[in-house]
Design an enzyme around this catalytic site. Structure first.
Site, PDB file in Angstrom:
ATOM      1  N   ARG A 120      47.150  50.548  41.307  1.00 35.42           N
ATOM      2  CA  ARG A 120      46.558  49.847  40.170  1.00 35.42           C
ATOM      3  C   ARG A 120      45.143  50.338  39.921  1.00 35.42           C
ATOM      4  NH1 ARG A 120      44.858  43.431  39.544  1.00 35.42           N
ATOM      5  NH2 ARG A 120      45.753  43.092  37.475  1.00 35.42           N
ATOM      6  N   ASP A 249      51.700  35.740  37.607  1.00 39.46           N
ATOM      7  CA  ASP A 249      50.279  35.972  37.907  1.00 39.46           C
ATOM      8  C   ASP A 249      49.740  34.965  38.931  1.00 39.46           C
ATOM      9  OD1 ASP A 249      47.812  37.423  37.596  1.00 39.46           O
ATOM     10  OD2 ASP A 249      47.045  35.818  36.320  1.00 39.46           O
TER      11      ASP A 249
END
Length: 294
Positions: A120, A249
């Site tokens: 990421r 999330d």
């Protein structure tokens, strides 16, 4: 920074929507536990512990089968907490790492063996101090076979991000659609710009996630039930059904002032993917193609 924060609901509701068998929560995190996995000294927030036991209990409560655990910025480039959660998942989790650009091939191989399938790159200035594009590109060229790159940025820098993304030699997944202003509607400037990005490469994927962030009251939205988000995002999922994955999330970093109910987040799924075919692609086919292809 000494005050630890809680950003997740203490007792999320049971969603009215039942995910299909094999559904994947493809964007979630773990925090600590701090006593075993200290947070980075560069962390911009200091959360309370939200370890794998809580994550897997939530997975079962919401009706999901598997998780993709994304390294949280509060842990920096030490992926130990993420790897620990994957190891404790009984094969039901894979992960996304954050790495030092100088990482060695042996270290990348070790991450692969631990269940990591992507790196990421975070460009949110409120979360990271440095995002060196040149070094990120070097890492992207050395990733193990089958990996991809996850990118997190905000809509106002999309244009300047395009050359960088064009140079990445592996598939790309954009977190939270690059945070468009969903109050503009499905044909707003931010969503049109994001569609243009998707049109530039057939291997750019996205996460139609985080109505709690993108349609938050403090962001000019209306809050739960996040009608602006549903209206803006459903057409995107319909037009790119093979390039989207979904996640909660959890535990919702930095959302302590507007904590979402995870059951309500799950109930957004049929609003943005109204058919069983779309739901199966979003929750089962697509994330398994990205994270469990081997």
């Amino acid at each position: 920074m000494s005050d630890r924060i809680v950003s997740w609901h203490p007792s999320p509701s049971k969603p009215a929507y039942t995910p299909p068998p094999g559904a994947v929560d493809a964007h979630c995190h773990v925090f600590g536990p701090m006593a075993k996995f200290p947070f980075s000294p560069k962390a911009k927030y200091l959360p309370e512990d939200a370890g794998p036991d809580k994550l897997f209990a939530l997975r079962d409560h919401l009706g999901f089968a598997k998780n993709v655990i994304v390294q949280a910025s509060c842990h920096g480039t030490d992926n130990s907490a993420t790897l620990d959660a994957i190891a404790k998942s009984d094969g039901k989790a894979r992960g996304v790492a954050v790495v030092d650009p100088a990482i060695s091939e042996d270290e990348l191989a070790a991450l692969h063996d631990g269940g990591i399938r992507a790196v990421r790159f975070n460009f949110l200035k409120r979360l990271v101090d440095n995002a060196p594009k040149d070094k990120f590109l070097e890492v992207a060229q050395r990733l193990p076979k089958g990996w991809h790159v996850v990118i997190y940025f905000e809509a106002d820098i999309l244009e300047e991000m395009k050359p960088f993304m064009a140079a990445i030699p592996v598939p790309i997944v954009v977190d939270h659609m690059g945070r468009p202003d969903v109050t503009q509607g499905p044909d707003g400037a931010d969503m049109r710009a994001f569609r243009a990005l998707l049109g530039s490469r057939e291997d750019i994927w996205f996460k139609p996630t985080c109505p709690d962030r993108l349609d938050a009251i403090k962001e000019g939205g209306e809050g739960d039930p996040w009608d602006n988000f549903a209206a803006a995002v459903a057409p995107l999922v319909a037009d790119y059904p093979d390039r989207c994955i979904w996640g909660t999330d959890w535990p919702h970093p930095n959302m302590q002032d507007e904590v979402p109910d995870d059951g309500h987040l799950v109930d957004m799924i049929p609003r943005i993917a109204p058919t069983q075919e779309l739901q199966h692609k979003l929750l089962v086919e697509n994330p398994n193609r990205l994270y469990w292809s081997d």
